[in-house]
Design a protein around this motif. Sequence first.
Motif, PDB file in Angstrom:
ATOM      1  N   MET B  84     -18.964  -6.758 -31.101  1.00  0.00           N
ATOM      2  CA  MET B  84     -18.291  -5.468 -31.344  1.00  0.00           C
ATOM      3  C   MET B  84     -19.287  -4.473 -31.916  1.00  0.00           C
ATOM      4  N   GLY B  85     -20.393  -4.300 -31.189  1.00  0.00           N
ATOM      5  CA  GLY B  85     -21.472  -3.464 -31.695  1.00  0.00           C
ATOM      6  C   GLY B  85     -21.410  -2.050 -31.152  1.00  0.00           C
ATOM      7  N   HIS B  86     -22.213  -1.788 -30.165  1.00  0.00           N
ATOM      8  CA  HIS B  86     -22.311  -0.434 -29.628  1.00  0.00           C
ATOM      9  C   HIS B  86     -21.193  -0.161 -28.626  1.00  0.00           C
ATOM     10  N   VAL B 405     -14.987   1.728 -36.229  1.00  0.00           N
ATOM     11  CA  VAL B 405     -14.684   1.630 -37.659  1.00  0.00           C
ATOM     12  C   VAL B 405     -15.991   1.509 -38.440  1.00  0.00           C
ATOM     13  N   CYS B 406     -16.166   2.422 -39.390  1.00  0.00           N
ATOM     14  CA  CYS B 406     -17.318   2.359 -40.289  1.00  0.00           C
ATOM     15  C   CYS B 406     -16.836   1.899 -41.660  1.00  0.00           C
ATOM     16  N   LEU B 431     -22.423  -6.719 -34.897  1.00  0.00           N
ATOM     17  CA  LEU B 431     -22.008  -5.403 -35.393  1.00  0.00           C
ATOM     18  C   LEU B 431     -23.274  -4.587 -35.623  1.00  0.00           C
ATOM     19  N   VAL B 432     -23.113  -3.292 -35.818  1.00  0.00           N
ATOM     20  CA  VAL B 432     -24.280  -2.435 -35.990  1.00  0.00           C
ATOM     21  C   VAL B 432     -24.160  -1.680 -37.308  1.00  0.00           C
ATOM     22  N   ILE B 444     -18.323  -1.218 -36.471  1.00  0.00           N
ATOM     23  CA  ILE B 444     -17.907  -1.976 -35.289  1.00  0.00           C
ATOM     24  C   ILE B 444     -17.271  -1.033 -34.271  1.00  0.00           C
ATOM     25  N   THR B 445     -17.346  -1.408 -33.011  1.00  0.00           N
ATOM     26  CA  THR B 445     -16.621  -0.733 -31.948  1.00  0.00           C
ATOM     27  C   THR B 445     -15.914  -1.821 -31.153  1.00  0.00           C
TER      28      THR B 445
END
Lengths: 465, 465
Positions: B84-86, B405-406, B431-432, B444-445
Motif C-alpha cells: 500500500m505504497g505509491h 492516509v498520512c 508503505l512510503v 499509505i495508499t
Amino acid sequence: MSDLYDAPLFRTAGHQVVDRLADHLERMQARDGRAHPALQPLAAMQDFTGPMPAAPAPDALAAVLRHVDDAIDRTMHLHHPGCMGHQVAAPMPVSALADFVAGFLNQGMAVFETGQIGVLIERQTVRWLADAVGWGAEADGMFTSGGSLGNTTALLAARNLAGDGRSWTDGVRAEAPMVVLVSEQAHYSISRAAGVLGLGQANVIGVKTDADCRMDLAALRAEADAAEARGQRVLAVVGSACTTAAGAYDPLVDIGALCRERGYWFHVDGAHGASVLLSPRYKHLAAGIALADSIVWDAHKLLSVPSLATAVLFRRGGDNYAAFRQEASYLFNEGAETAFDLGLRTLECTKRMLAFKLWLAFQVHGADALGEMVATMHDRAREFAALVAAAPGFELLLPPESNIVCFRRDGDDALQEALRARVMAAGAYYLVQTRLHGRIWLRITVMNPATARADFEGLLEALQG
Amino acid sequence: MSDLYDAPLFRTAGHQVVDRLADHLERMQARDGRAHPALQPLAAMQDFTGPMPAAPAPDALAAVLRHVDDAIDRTMHLHHPGCMGHQVAAPMPVSALADFVAGFLNQGMAVFETGQIGVLIERQTVRWLADAVGWGAEADGMFTSGGSLGNTTALLAARNLAGDGRSWTDGVRAEAPMVVLVSEQAHYSISRAAGVLGLGQANVIGVKTDADCRMDLAALRAEADAAEARGQRVLAVVGSACTTAAGAYDPLVDIGALCRERGYWFHVDGAHGASVLLSPRYKHLAAGIALADSIVWDAHKLLSVPSLATAVLFRRGGDNYAAFRQEASYLFNEGAETAFDLGLRTLECTKRMLAFKLWLAFQVHGADALGEMVATMHDRAREFAALVAAAPGFELLLPPESNIVCFRRDGDDALQEALRARVMAAGAYYLVQTRLHGRIWLRITVMNPATARADFEGLLEALQG
C-alpha cells in the motif's frame, strides 16, 4: 459485483488469448488472409458509439475472447509479410511476452526502491546501447515513451544547458533567441519539440537537402552563419539517422565535426536507423553517430519490440539530469542513489518496466540475431529497389540506404493515389505514400524479416495492371 | 540464426507465462510471501552488469521462463494486499490481457487508416470519461503516455491559445510573461511542465494551502491579483483532484468560478482522483470538475489498468488541436477525417492501442463494478484512518478524502524513518513516507480492493513494537 481480480478467469482467458495470438501469427506467416483490415467508412463502424456499459458482461470469458478476436481481426496485420507500410514493428513474440509480464506486474520505475529489478534492467540495456554507439563509461540515458518525447527530452536538456542555463527556472525569455538546425526532411517531431519547448517552430530552420535527400553541409554552414549574424544562438543541430520519408542518413561525420568546431549541441534522431549499429554489414550507415551529444533510438521500430520503448542516450551522462531539475519529497528520498531514481531523468513519473521487452529479446535471441534481423530488412529493401528499377513503367526515388523505398509508376500524382487505393482494397499488401520533391511517391518500409521476393513481385504486379 | 518469430515457442512460453502470472496472483491473494522484494544493496545485484549477449540462449524457453520468474519474484508485489505504497495500480487481469493483445498487435494509432478499431475504441473511451465528467458533445480528448505528459499537453494547449496565440510558432518570448497558479502541494509535474514549456519554473506560483491541505481561495485570489499587478498574465490555474502527498481535493467549484469570472484557463489534475466520478458515493469529492477547461485522468491509478493510460480531456474539444499544430505529409493525408487522426493531438506519433486495456475492463466488468472498486479503496482508507485515530501513540494528519492516509508515530522524523525501514525489512507490508508541514509522515495508499482490516491491524502492530 463482478470479481475484478478473478484468477481462474485470468488463467483460462490467458491460455485462450495466447492460442488466439499464436494462431494469428501462424496464419500471418502463411499469408493467410489480408495484410490489413479493409478500410471501412466510419458510418459502417457504429459499434463503438454506445454509452459506458454499467453492468458486467453475462459471460466474462466469452466477452474477453469476442473482443480479442475482433481486435486481432480488425487491426493492422503487422506480422503479415505483405504489410510494409509505416515504420511500425511487427513485435517479436518473446518481446510481447516480456511486455505482458511488465504490464501485469506494473511496477513503477521512478525510484529505485519501487523499481529495483526493472531499474537495473533498464540501466543495463542503456549501457548495451551506449556501447553499441561506441561510447564509454561516461555515457548514460534512460527509456521513455516514444521518439517524439525522446527528441523533446534531448532538446530540452540542450536548451536548459544553453547560455546562462536559465531557461528551466526563468523561462526561455531569460536567454538569447535560439534556433535549431535540421534537415528540411526531418521527422515532424523536431519542429514539434521546438513548439513544445517554447522556442517556437519558426526558430527551427530547415536545412536544404541534396539530390540524395541528405542534409547539404554547405547549406548547414550558411544557415548557421546567418542565424549567428541575426544574433540568434544555434541551440542544436539535429542529424537524421535516417529521415522518415526517404530513409536517408544525414552526413553525421561532417555535421559532428562542424558542431565540435563551433560548440553546437549535436543531437541525432536515430529513432528509426540507430538500430543498424547492431549490424556489422550496415552500421557504416550511422558512421559519426558517436560524435553526438544526444541520441534517440526507438527499439519499437527496427528492433521489433512492442511500442513504446525509446532510448535517449547522452554522451556525457550527467546531461540527462539537465532535462528535468526538481524534487518531490514524497518520492525522491534525500541521500538516495539518484542514478537509480529514473524519475529524475524522464518526463514520466509512473513508468513501467519499459526496457524489459528489449532486454529479454537480447537475452533469449542474442544481439547477433537482432542485428541480422535488421540487416535482413535492409537487404530486402535493396532487393525490392532492384525489382523496381528493372520494372518498366516504374521510377525509383533513390537506391535505398535504409529499409525504406520510395517509388512511383510513370504518371501523375492522382495515378499513385489511385494505385494505392486499388492495392489497399485488394488487401494482400499494405503500402503508404509520401510527398517528396513536390510529387507523391509510393513508399514501403520492410519491417518484417519474413517479407520476401515473392511479396515484392506480387506488389509490383498489383501496381502494374 | 535464432528464430525471432517462432510461433510454437510463443505458444508454449505463452501458456507457461500465463500460468506463472496466475499462480503469482493466487499467491498474492493468499498473502503468501512478501509484499515487495527485499531492498537489496546495489552491490548484491551484480547480475545486471554484463555486456550485451551476442549468442542466443541455449534453451529459449528455459531462458524466457527463468527471467520471467525472476521478474515476478523481484518486482514490487502490487497484487499483495499488504502493498500500500505509491499510487501505482494493481492491474486487473482482464486489463493486463488487453494490454498484452495491444502490445502483440502493436498497431500504430497516429492516423485512422492504421489505427481503425484502436482509434474508435479510444474515441469511445474518451467519450465515456467525458460523459462521467458531465460534459456534452463538444468535449473531446485523447489518451497519452502518463499524467506528467498529460498535464504538460493540457498546459501546452492553454499556452498556445493564450494572448495572441503566438507561442507555438514564434516562441513564448512573443507573448507577455505568463504564470501558472497551483497548490503548493500539487504534484511536481505541474512545475516540471512549466520548465518544459519554456515558461520557467519560477513562474509557477505555489498557492498556500489551508489546514486540510486544500488550496486557500483567498490566497489564490491574492496571488492572481499580485501577478496581474506585476504585468504577468495568469495562464492557468491548476486544481488538484487530489494532491499527491495528502490526497486533498482543492475547492474546484470555487476555483472554477474564479477562473470563469476572470477568464483564466482552469486545468484540473485529476490523475489520481478523477476516477471517483464513477462512484456515486464518492463523486462529490470532485464536484466542480466540469468547470475545467482541461482535465487529466490516469486510468493506471484508481482504475487499475497497467501503466500508462492517461486521458486528457478538453471541455471544448477543439482546444485539443491547439496543443500541436503541424503536418507531416507522409502521415496525415490531406482531406482525411482529422478527428480520427489522433497523432494530430498527442505528442506521440507511434502510439499503441492505449485505451483498449480500459475499454475491455468496462466491457467485461461494467462501469458499476469499476466505480465500486474505487469506492472500496476509499472505504478502506477511512477504516485505516479510524484505526490510526484510535491507536495510542499515533497521529493522523487528516481524515482522508481520498484513498491516501498520512500518519505518524509520536516521536521525531528519525523515528518515522526507522519504523518504515523496520517494516520494509520484515516484508509483509509496503508503505512510503512524505514530508508535509515540515515533518515526515508515514503514508499509505489503498490501491488494491483486497486490502482488508486485518492488513491494517497488522501494519499498525508492526509499527508499534
